[in-house]
Scaffold this motif. Structure first.
Motif, short mmCIF file in Angstrom:
data_model
loop_
_atom_site.label_atom_id
_atom_site.label_comp_id
_atom_site.label_asym_id
_atom_site.label_seq_id
_atom_site.Cartn_x
_atom_site.Cartn_y
_atom_site.Cartn_z
N ASP A 1 1.03 -0.98 0.13
CA ASP A 1 0.08 0.06 0.30
C ASP A 1 0.83 1.51 0.14
O ASP A 1 0.43 1.93 -0.68
CB ASP A 1 -0.99 0.54 1.18
CG ASP A 1 -2.27 -1.08 0.94
OD1 ASP A 1 -2.68 -1.95 -0.10
OD2 ASP A 1 -2.56 -1.58 1.86
N LEU A 2 1.61 1.11 1.08
CA LEU A 2 2.76 1.80 0.82
C LEU A 2 3.67 3.13 -0.71
O LEU A 2 3.86 3.77 -1.26
CB LEU A 2 3.63 2.18 1.86
CG LEU A 2 3.40 2.03 3.01
CD1 LEU A 2 4.18 1.68 4.25
CD2 LEU A 2 2.74 3.80 3.49
N THR B 1 4.21 8.67 11.07
CA THR B 1 2.85 9.19 11.50
C THR B 1 2.06 9.06 12.02
O THR B 1 1.87 10.71 12.63
CB THR B 1 1.83 8.35 10.42
OG1 THR B 1 2.40 7.72 9.36
CG2 THR B 1 0.55 8.98 9.77
N HIS C 1 7.03 3.50 9.57
CA HIS C 1 6.19 4.91 9.90
C HIS C 1 5.10 4.92 10.01
O HIS C 1 4.68 6.26 10.04
CB HIS C 1 5.82 3.93 7.86
CG HIS C 1 4.73 4.47 7.46
ND1 HIS C 1 5.10 5.97 7.02
CD2 HIS C 1 3.47 4.82 7.22
CE1 HIS C 1 3.71 6.34 6.33
NE2 HIS C 1 2.56 5.89 6.76
N ASP D 1 2.66 1.63 -3.84
CA ASP D 1 1.12 2.65 -4.17
C ASP D 1 0.95 3.47 -3.75
O ASP D 1 0.74 4.19 -4.86
CB ASP D 1 0.12 1.70 -4.30
CG ASP D 1 -0.32 0.28 -4.36
OD1 ASP D 1 1.15 -0.27 -5.60
OD2 ASP D 1 -0.89 -1.03 -4.41
N THR D 2 1.10 4.48 -2.74
CA THR D 2 0.67 5.55 -2.50
C THR D 2 2.24 6.32 -2.62
O THR D 2 2.44 7.67 -1.99
CB THR D 2 0.17 5.80 -1.09
OG1 THR D 2 0.92 5.02 -0.20
CG2 THR D 2 -1.10 4.88 -1.25
N ASP D 3 3.39 5.41 -3.22
CA ASP D 3 4.68 6.75 -3.37
C ASP D 3 5.39 7.08 -2.36
O ASP D 3 5.43 8.34 -1.92
CB ASP D 3 4.12 8.07 -4.51
CG ASP D 3 4.37 6.97 -5.57
OD1 ASP D 3 4.25 6.03 -6.67
OD2 ASP D 3 3.37 7.83 -6.20
N VAL D 4 5.09 6.57 -1.31
CA VAL D 4 5.24 6.84 0.23
C VAL D 4 6.71 5.72 0.77
O VAL D 4 8.20 6.11 1.10
CB VAL D 4 4.34 6.42 2.03
CG1 VAL D 4 5.49 6.46 3.22
CG2 VAL D 4 3.41 7.17 1.22
#
Length: 96
Positions: free
Chosen positions: A47-48, A86, A82, A50-53
């Motif tokens: 997921d990270l 966050t 992370h 995919d979201t460019d994190v």
């Protein structure tokens, strides 16, 4: 006049209530990492990515957490980092 009735003194109740509230706030601010197993970490890292994190670097077999620039060779470590990053950011800490 003899002073306040000790049975009417509620200051200790207030102090106890305040301590309980501070403990609840502290517990709510902590990041839960006990639920991060390999499968969960893999899903969250995907997921990270995919979201460019997170950027995977296959030739070095590492994952780079882009907002902080920190590199990891473990998906679980990355996810835990992370979550903490966050939580700190959301609490008013720095992004970097």
């Amino acid at each position: 006049m003899t002073g306040p009735d000790p049975h009417d003194d509620t200051s200790r109740d207030y102090e106890q209530f305040e301590k309980e509230q501070l403990a609840q706030d502290r517990d709510a601010a902590r990041v839960d990492t006990a639920d991060v197993d390999d499968t969960t970490a893999q899903r969250l890292v995907n997921d990270l990515v995919d979201t460019d994190v997170v950027t995977p670097v296959p030739e070095d077999q590492i994952l780079v957490h882009d907002p902080s620039g920190t590199a990891f060779d473990s998906q679980v470590q990355l996810v835990i980092f992370h979550r903490g990053w966050t939580a700190a950011r959301d609490a008013g800490g720095d992004d970097e």
